[in-house]
Design a protein around this motif. Sequence first.
Motif, PDB file in Angstrom:
ATOM      1  N   ALA A  11       0.839  -1.209   0.000  1.00 13.88           N
ATOM      2  CA  ALA A  11       0.000   0.000   0.000  1.00 13.88           C
ATOM      3  C   ALA A  11       0.871   1.255   0.000  1.00 13.88           C
ATOM      4  O   ALA A  11       0.667   2.164  -0.814  1.00 13.88           O
ATOM      5  CB  ALA A  11      -0.929  -0.009   1.204  1.00 13.88           C
ATOM      6  N   LYS A  38       3.733  -7.606   4.552  1.00 14.89           N
ATOM      7  CA  LYS A  38       3.241  -8.992   4.552  1.00 14.89           C
ATOM      8  C   LYS A  38       3.713  -9.795   3.339  1.00 14.89           C
ATOM      9  O   LYS A  38       3.469 -11.004   3.267  1.00 14.89           O
ATOM     10  CB  LYS A  38       1.711  -9.008   4.651  1.00 14.89           C
ATOM     11  CG  LYS A  38       1.256  -8.510   6.004  1.00 14.89           C
ATOM     12  CD  LYS A  38      -0.230  -8.617   6.189  1.00 14.89           C
ATOM     13  CE  LYS A  38      -0.647  -7.880   7.437  1.00 14.89           C
ATOM     14  NZ  LYS A  38      -0.675  -6.398   7.271  1.00 14.89           N
ATOM     15  N   VAL A  39       4.376  -9.143   2.380  1.00 12.75           N
ATOM     16  CA  VAL A  39       4.997  -9.933   1.302  1.00 12.75           C
ATOM     17  C   VAL A  39       6.529  -9.989   1.491  1.00 12.75           C
ATOM     18  O   VAL A  39       7.253 -10.391   0.581  1.00 12.75           O
ATOM     19  CB  VAL A  39       4.625  -9.436  -0.128  1.00 12.75           C
ATOM     20  CG1 VAL A  39       3.130  -9.458  -0.351  1.00 12.75           C
ATOM     21  CG2 VAL A  39       5.190  -8.050  -0.415  1.00 12.75           C
ATOM     22  N   ILE A  56      -0.512 -15.569  -4.009  1.00 10.34           N
ATOM     23  CA  ILE A  56      -1.076 -15.866  -5.323  1.00 10.34           C
ATOM     24  C   ILE A  56      -1.665 -14.593  -5.913  1.00 10.34           C
ATOM     25  O   ILE A  56      -2.335 -13.838  -5.216  1.00 10.34           O
ATOM     26  CB  ILE A  56      -2.231 -16.904  -5.188  1.00 10.34           C
ATOM     27  CG1 ILE A  56      -1.731 -18.169  -4.509  1.00 10.34           C
ATOM     28  CG2 ILE A  56      -2.852 -17.222  -6.544  1.00 10.34           C
ATOM     29  CD1 ILE A  56      -0.652 -18.900  -5.276  1.00 10.34           C
TER      30      ILE A  56
END
Length: 469
Positions: A11, A38-39, A56
Motif C-alpha cells: 500500500a 506482509k509480502v 497468489i
Amino acid sequence: MRVAIAGAGLAGLTCAKYLADQGHTPILFEARDVLGGKVAAWKDEEGDWYETGLHIFFGAYPNMLQLFEELGIQDRLQWKSHSMIFNQPEEPGTYSRFDFPDLPAPINGIAAILKNNDMLTISEKLSFGVGLIPAMLRGQKYVEECDSLSWSEWLRAQNIPERVNDEVFIAMSKALNFINPDEISSTVLLTALNRFLQEKNGSKMAFLDGAPPERLCQPIVDHIQSLGGEVHMNSPLKKINLNDDSSVKSFSIMQTSLGESNEIIADAYVSALPVDLFKLLIPQEWKGIDTFKKLDGLRGVPVINIHLWFNKKLTDIDHLLFSRSPLLSVYADMSITCKEYEDPNRSMLELVFAPAKDWINKSEEAIIEATMEELKKLFPDHFTGNDQAVLRKYKVIKTPLSVYKSTPGCQKLRPDQKTPITNFFLAGDYTMQRYLASMEGAVLSGKLCADKVNQYTKKLLETNQKNAL
Ligand SMILES: Cc1cc2nc3c(=O)[nH]c(=O)nc-3n(C[C@H](O)[C@H](O)[C@H](O)COP(=O)(O)OP(=O)(O)OC[C@H]3O[C@@H](n4cnc5c(N)ncnc54)[C@H](O)[C@@H]3O)c2cc1C
C-alpha cells in the motif's frame, strides 16, 4: 509537494509510486530492513528464500496487473493453467480439479463446476447456483448487505446443504482470510465468487517468479527514486505530532541505525501501517473521532506460513493446491511453481497453516510435527515403505496479527483513505476498497490514497496562490 508516508508494504509503496508519477516528492519510511510488509521474504544461511506468506496473484487483480505493466515487469508473473485443484481427504493422494475452459464468463465457471463430479452432487450444485442468483443480479450492493451474515449463515439462509460448505468453502474461506466459514463475513466469499464468475480470467492464478521484495517491491522503489522520491529503511514512525487545530505538524521518525529521532515536515502525511500498529500511534486528540474510533473493531488475524524442504519430489503439480485438511489451508510446491525457487529433484512445499489461533503460541517443533501428520495423509505414498521422503530443513514464519479478520459487520468499520484530518491520509488493505484484505486491495488503497492526497495538495496550492496575490 512533499508527502511523508510511513510503511513500505504494497500500500505504501504503491501510494508513493503514484504520487511520484503525479509530480510529488514522496518520502517513504519503513520500520524494518526489508521491503514489502506482509509480502516480505528473507534468505536463509544456504541462500534459500522463505516468505511471510505464500502469495497468489489472480486475473481479477486489475490494479496489480496494471502496476506490473507500468513497471515493465509483467513477465515476472508465472501464470498457471486456469484450474482450481483440491486434495481429496477421503481418497488420499488424489486430487479433484475444477478446469475452466477457454469460454467467456460465466460459462467457463459454470462448465468447470458442472464437469467436477468428485466434490458436489448435481442437486448440491443446483441449490448453490440458485442461491447465488441474488448476488449475480443485484451485484455489489447485495454483496455489501450480506456483511451482516457469516458465510455459514448465508448458506443456511439460501437453503444450501451444509455439505457444500464442508466440501468447498472451508478451504476457500481459510484461503481468503485464514478463518472458517462460521466466522468469515459472507461479503468476502461473495466478492470473490462474483469476480471469479463474472470475469473470464478472474480465478486464473499466477505466482511471482521469485521473492517479492526483490522481484516486485524493489522495482517500485527504483521507480520512486528515479522520480526524485526517497525510501528510508530502518526508520519507524514513532509519533504523529499535531498543530493546535489537530492537523499533522510532523512525523517523528526514529533512525534505528543512528539511534536518533528526526522530525519530518511535509505538506501531507500518510499512514500505510497495518491497522493494529496504526491504532497504537493515533494521537489522543483524534481518539474521539468516529473514523479512528471504529478502527477498534478491526484486528489482525493470526496465520503461520511454513516452508518444508524435502530430499525428493512429492508432487509434479505446477499449481496452487487447496489441502482441505483441518490444520492447513493452501500450499504449493515452490520448487515447481516459482522460477527462482526451482529444484528439479527436491520439493519445497510452502503451506499456509490456518486457522492459527490455537497454534500461534506453540513451538515451531509442535507446528512442524502437526503439519507432517497432515502431509502424511495428503501424500501417503511418500511417507510409507522403504523410500520415504525425508524433511531436510524447515522454516516457520508466524504472523500473530496479519490482515484484518473479516468477520460480519467489519465493512462499516473500514475507513476511507481521506480522513477527517485535513492533511492526513490512510493507505492499507484494511481501508475501504472493493478488494478486501489482499495484495490487490493494498495496491488499490495506495492508488486511491495517492489520488486523495493529490486532490488535497491541488487545493492547498490554489489557496497558497490566492493568499500570495
Ligand atoms: C500468510 C499470508 C498469505 C497471504 N496470501 C495472499 C495471497 O495469496 N494473495 C493476496 O492477494 N494476498 C495475500 N495476503 C495478504 C497480503 O499480503 C496483504 O493484504 C498485503 O500485503 C497488505 O499490504 P499493506 O501494505 O496493506 O500492509 P503491510 O504489508 O502490513 O505493510 C505495512 C508496512 O508498514 C510497516 N510498518 C509497521 N509499523 C511501522 C512504523 N511504525 N513505521 C514505519 N513502517 C511501519 C511494516 O513493516 C510494513 O512494511 C497474504 C497475507 C499473509 C500474511
